[in-house]
Design a protein around this motif. Structure first.
Motif, PDB file in Angstrom:
ATOM      1  N   ILE A   1      32.440 -27.457 -15.455  1.00 53.85           N
ATOM      2  CA  ILE A   1      32.347 -28.571 -14.516  1.00 53.85           C
ATOM      3  C   ILE A   1      32.126 -29.820 -15.360  1.00 53.85           C
ATOM      4  O   ILE A   1      31.182 -29.871 -16.157  1.00 53.85           O
ATOM      5  CB  ILE A   1      31.150 -28.399 -13.563  1.00 53.85           C
ATOM      6  N   TRP A   2      32.992 -30.818 -15.206  1.00 52.61           N
ATOM      7  CA  TRP A   2      32.836 -32.091 -15.900  1.00 52.61           C
ATOM      8  C   TRP A   2      32.455 -33.131 -14.850  1.00 52.61           C
ATOM      9  O   TRP A   2      33.048 -33.175 -13.773  1.00 52.61           O
ATOM     10  CB  TRP A   2      34.137 -32.498 -16.579  1.00 52.61           C
ATOM     11  N   ILE A   3      31.468 -33.958 -15.153  1.00 49.51           N
ATOM     12  CA  ILE A   3      30.985 -34.988 -14.229  1.00 49.51           C
ATOM     13  C   ILE A   3      30.939 -36.325 -14.961  1.00 49.51           C
ATOM     14  O   ILE A   3      30.361 -36.429 -16.041  1.00 49.51           O
ATOM     15  CB  ILE A   3      29.555 -34.665 -13.731  1.00 49.51           C
ATOM     16  N   SER A   4      31.524 -37.356 -14.363  1.00 46.12           N
ATOM     17  CA  SER A   4      31.458 -38.691 -14.967  1.00 46.12           C
ATOM     18  C   SER A   4      30.186 -39.398 -14.515  1.00 46.12           C
ATOM     19  O   SER A   4      29.689 -39.173 -13.416  1.00 46.12           O
ATOM     20  CB  SER A   4      32.681 -39.521 -14.582  1.00 46.12           C
ATOM     21  N   GLN A   5      29.667 -40.253 -15.402  1.00 47.07           N
ATOM     22  CA  GLN A   5      28.472 -41.050 -15.097  1.00 47.07           C
ATOM     23  C   GLN A   5      28.748 -42.495 -15.500  1.00 47.07           C
ATOM     24  O   GLN A   5      28.895 -42.809 -16.677  1.00 47.07           O
ATOM     25  CB  GLN A   5      27.247 -40.505 -15.823  1.00 47.07           C
ATOM     26  N   MET A   6      28.800 -43.379 -14.500  1.00 43.58           N
ATOM     27  CA  MET A   6      29.135 -44.796 -14.740  1.00 43.58           C
ATOM     28  C   MET A   6      28.126 -45.492 -15.648  1.00 43.58           C
ATOM     29  O   MET A   6      28.510 -46.241 -16.537  1.00 43.58           O
ATOM     30  CB  MET A   6      29.189 -45.570 -13.419  1.00 43.58           C
ATOM     31  N   SER A   7      26.849 -45.295 -15.388  1.00 44.25           N
ATOM     32  CA  SER A   7      25.811 -46.073 -16.072  1.00 44.25           C
ATOM     33  C   SER A   7      25.679 -45.759 -17.552  1.00 44.25           C
ATOM     34  O   SER A   7      25.111 -46.547 -18.307  1.00 44.25           O
ATOM     35  CB  SER A   7      24.460 -45.860 -15.380  1.00 44.25           C
ATOM     36  N   THR A   8      26.188 -44.624 -17.992  1.00 42.91           N
ATOM     37  CA  THR A   8      26.079 -44.244 -19.406  1.00 42.91           C
ATOM     38  C   THR A   8      27.422 -44.191 -20.122  1.00 42.91           C
ATOM     39  O   THR A   8      27.447 -44.013 -21.335  1.00 42.91           O
ATOM     40  CB  THR A   8      25.426 -42.851 -19.544  1.00 42.91           C
ATOM     41  N   ASN A   9      28.529 -44.301 -19.359  1.00 41.67           N
ATOM     42  CA  ASN A   9      29.874 -44.158 -19.931  1.00 41.67           C
ATOM     43  C   ASN A   9      30.028 -42.806 -20.617  1.00 41.67           C
ATOM     44  O   ASN A   9      30.541 -42.696 -21.716  1.00 41.67           O
ATOM     45  CB  ASN A   9      30.182 -45.298 -20.909  1.00 41.67           C
ATOM     46  N   LYS A  10      29.546 -41.781 -19.912  1.00 40.23           N
ATOM     47  CA  LYS A  10      29.605 -40.421 -20.450  1.00 40.23           C
ATOM     48  C   LYS A  10      30.244 -39.470 -19.448  1.00 40.23           C
ATOM     49  O   LYS A  10      30.292 -39.735 -18.254  1.00 40.23           O
ATOM     50  CB  LYS A  10      28.200 -39.905 -20.769  1.00 40.23           C
ATOM     51  N   VAL A  11      30.685 -38.342 -19.998  1.00 40.43           N
ATOM     52  CA  VAL A  11      31.091 -37.195 -19.202  1.00 40.43           C
ATOM     53  C   VAL A  11      30.127 -36.074 -19.580  1.00 40.43           C
ATOM     54  O   VAL A  11      29.923 -35.808 -20.768  1.00 40.43           O
ATOM     55  CB  VAL A  11      32.546 -36.781 -19.495  1.00 40.43           C
ATOM     56  N   HIS A  12      29.524 -35.450 -18.571  1.00 41.91           N
ATOM     57  CA  HIS A  12      28.584 -34.346 -18.800  1.00 41.91           C
ATOM     58  C   HIS A  12      29.272 -33.042 -18.418  1.00 41.91           C
ATOM     59  O   HIS A  12      29.971 -32.975 -17.405  1.00 41.91           O
ATOM     60  CB  HIS A  12      27.317 -34.539 -17.970  1.00 41.91           C
ATOM     61  N   ILE A  13      29.062 -32.023 -19.233  1.00 41.87           N
ATOM     62  CA  ILE A  13      29.733 -30.742 -19.040  1.00 41.87           C
ATOM     63  C   ILE A  13      28.706 -29.657 -18.735  1.00 41.87           C
ATOM     64  O   ILE A  13      27.687 -29.539 -19.427  1.00 41.87           O
ATOM     65  CB  ILE A  13      30.562 -30.370 -20.286  1.00 41.87           C
ATOM     66  N   PHE A  14      29.006 -28.877 -17.685  1.00 45.09           N
ATOM     67  CA  PHE A  14      28.153 -27.769 -17.261  1.00 45.09           C
ATOM     68  C   PHE A  14      28.996 -26.500 -17.195  1.00 45.09           C
ATOM     69  O   PHE A  14      30.195 -26.557 -16.955  1.00 45.09           O
ATOM     70  CB  PHE A  14      27.576 -28.042 -15.864  1.00 45.09           C
ATOM     71  N   SER A  15      28.348 -25.355 -17.364  1.00 46.78           N
ATOM     72  CA  SER A  15      29.024 -24.073 -17.213  1.00 46.78           C
ATOM     73  C   SER A  15      29.262 -23.816 -15.724  1.00 46.78           C
ATOM     74  O   SER A  15      28.326 -23.920 -14.924  1.00 46.78           O
ATOM     75  CB  SER A  15      28.161 -22.952 -17.788  1.00 46.78           C
ATOM     76  N   ALA A  16      30.473 -23.457 -15.360  1.00 43.44           N
ATOM     77  CA  ALA A  16      30.769 -23.124 -13.964  1.00 43.44           C
ATOM     78  C   ALA A  16      30.162 -21.775 -13.585  1.00 43.44           C
ATOM     79  O   ALA A  16      29.879 -21.531 -12.415  1.00 43.44           O
ATOM     80  CB  ALA A  16      32.277 -23.108 -13.725  1.00 43.44           C
ATOM     81  N   ASP A  17      29.935 -20.905 -14.556  1.00 47.60           N
ATOM     82  CA  ASP A  17      29.357 -19.591 -14.288  1.00 47.60           C
ATOM     83  C   ASP A  17      27.841 -19.664 -14.106  1.00 47.60           C
ATOM     84  O   ASP A  17      27.304 -19.199 -13.115  1.00 47.60           O
ATOM     85  CB  ASP A  17      29.675 -18.610 -15.415  1.00 47.60           C
ATOM     86  N   THR A  18      27.152 -20.261 -15.075  1.00 54.87           N
ATOM     87  CA  THR A  18      25.678 -20.274 -15.053  1.00 54.87           C
ATOM     88  C   THR A  18      25.100 -21.561 -14.475  1.00 54.87           C
ATOM     89  O   THR A  18      23.917 -21.628 -14.195  1.00 54.87           O
ATOM     90  CB  THR A  18      25.129 -20.111 -16.475  1.00 54.87           C
ATOM     91  N   LEU A  19      25.930 -22.606 -14.343  1.00 59.72           N
ATOM     92  CA  LEU A  19      25.524 -23.943 -13.883  1.00 59.72           C
ATOM     93  C   LEU A  19      24.578 -24.642 -14.864  1.00 59.72           C
ATOM     94  O   LEU A  19      23.936 -25.620 -14.526  1.00 59.72           O
ATOM     95  CB  LEU A  19      24.899 -23.890 -12.484  1.00 59.72           C
ATOM     96  N   GLU A  20      24.515 -24.148 -16.090  1.00 59.04           N
ATOM     97  CA  GLU A  20      23.652 -24.757 -17.112  1.00 59.04           C
ATOM     98  C   GLU A  20      24.375 -25.905 -17.812  1.00 59.04           C
ATOM     99  O   GLU A  20      25.585 -25.863 -18.001  1.00 59.04           O
ATOM    100  CB  GLU A  20      23.215 -23.715 -18.140  1.00 59.04           C
ATOM    101  N   PHE A  21      23.603 -26.911 -18.227  1.00 62.71           N
ATOM    102  CA  PHE A  21      24.134 -28.040 -18.981  1.00 62.71           C
ATOM    103  C   PHE A  21      24.621 -27.559 -20.339  1.00 62.71           C
ATOM    104  O   PHE A  21      23.951 -26.770 -20.998  1.00 62.71           O
ATOM    105  CB  PHE A  21      23.042 -29.104 -19.157  1.00 62.71           C
ATOM    106  N   LYS A  22      25.797 -28.052 -20.769  1.00 63.68           N
ATOM    107  CA  LYS A  22      26.350 -27.684 -22.065  1.00 63.68           C
ATOM    108  C   LYS A  22      26.278 -28.844 -23.050  1.00 63.68           C
ATOM    109  O   LYS A  22      25.722 -28.708 -24.130  1.00 63.68           O
ATOM    110  CB  LYS A  22      27.796 -27.207 -21.916  1.00 63.68           C
ATOM    111  N   GLU A  23      26.878 -29.989 -22.671  1.00 64.59           N
ATOM    112  CA  GLU A  23      26.889 -31.138 -23.580  1.00 64.59           C
ATOM    113  C   GLU A  23      27.408 -32.380 -22.878  1.00 64.59           C
ATOM    114  O   GLU A  23      27.920 -32.313 -21.764  1.00 64.59           O
ATOM    115  CB  GLU A  23      27.729 -30.854 -24.818  1.00 64.59           C
TER     116      GLU A  23
END
Length: 179
Positions: A90-112
């Protein structure tokens, strides 16, 4: 709506002969921005004015709040989800940081997280043929190109206007950006 507080009441208008019917009401965090289905049972809901992304089961309701590291989570402004089935992410964009955050679709844990050179990152679009994700950057009027496998930004495309939604043609020859 049953179980809704007086301040949350809603009226659902449906045509008499419609095959579609209201099915469920689920609470989210503050200012849900968009939605993507993770699978047939779970939805991903980024929150503009909250510290992460809600995962909601379509019949059971709230399951979990996903959040990147605290220094980013406290800045809110989570905008668009992208589910990448091939890498189970799962990739999620964040406007305030100009970042994309990546999570595992299986475990829902943050990756990077991936920092982008653009400003006010919003819409994410996958080009599966090239293995890249395009990320629109509203304030810098550009589109970042991110290699999915290496998590590196491989390019920055100027748009000459505010890029909004993007679409990769089925044959992979073109990427269109609405402005």
């Amino acid at each position: 709506l049953p179980h809704a507080a007086a301040s949350e009441r809603a009226f659902i208008l449906e045509k008499k002969d419609s095959k579609h019917r209201f099915a469920a009401y689920h609470r989210t965090g503050r200012q849900p921005k968009s939605i993507a289905f993770l699978d047939n049972e779970r939805m991903i809901v980024p929150l503009l004015e909250d510290d992460g992304i809600d995962v909601i089961h379509v019949t059971k309701g709230f399951l979990k709040r996903l959040a990147p590291p605290k220094q980013d989570a406290k800045l809110h402004a989570f905008v668009e989800p992208l589910v990448i089935a091939a890498s189970k992410e799962i990739w999620i964009s964040q406007m305030s940081t100009n970042k994309v955050h990546i999570f595992s679709a299986d475990t829902l844990e943050f990756k990077e997280s991936i920092s982008l050179p653009g400003r006010w990152t919003k819409v994410l679009t996958l080009d599966p043929g090239r293995g890249v994700v395009y990320a629109s950057n509203w304030a810098s009027q550009s589109i970042s190109v991110i290699d999915v496998a290496t998590r590196t930004v491989t390019g920055q495309l100027p748009t000459g206007g505010v890029p909004r939604g993007m679409l990769v043609t089925p044959d992979g020859k073109y990427m269109y950006a609405a402005q």
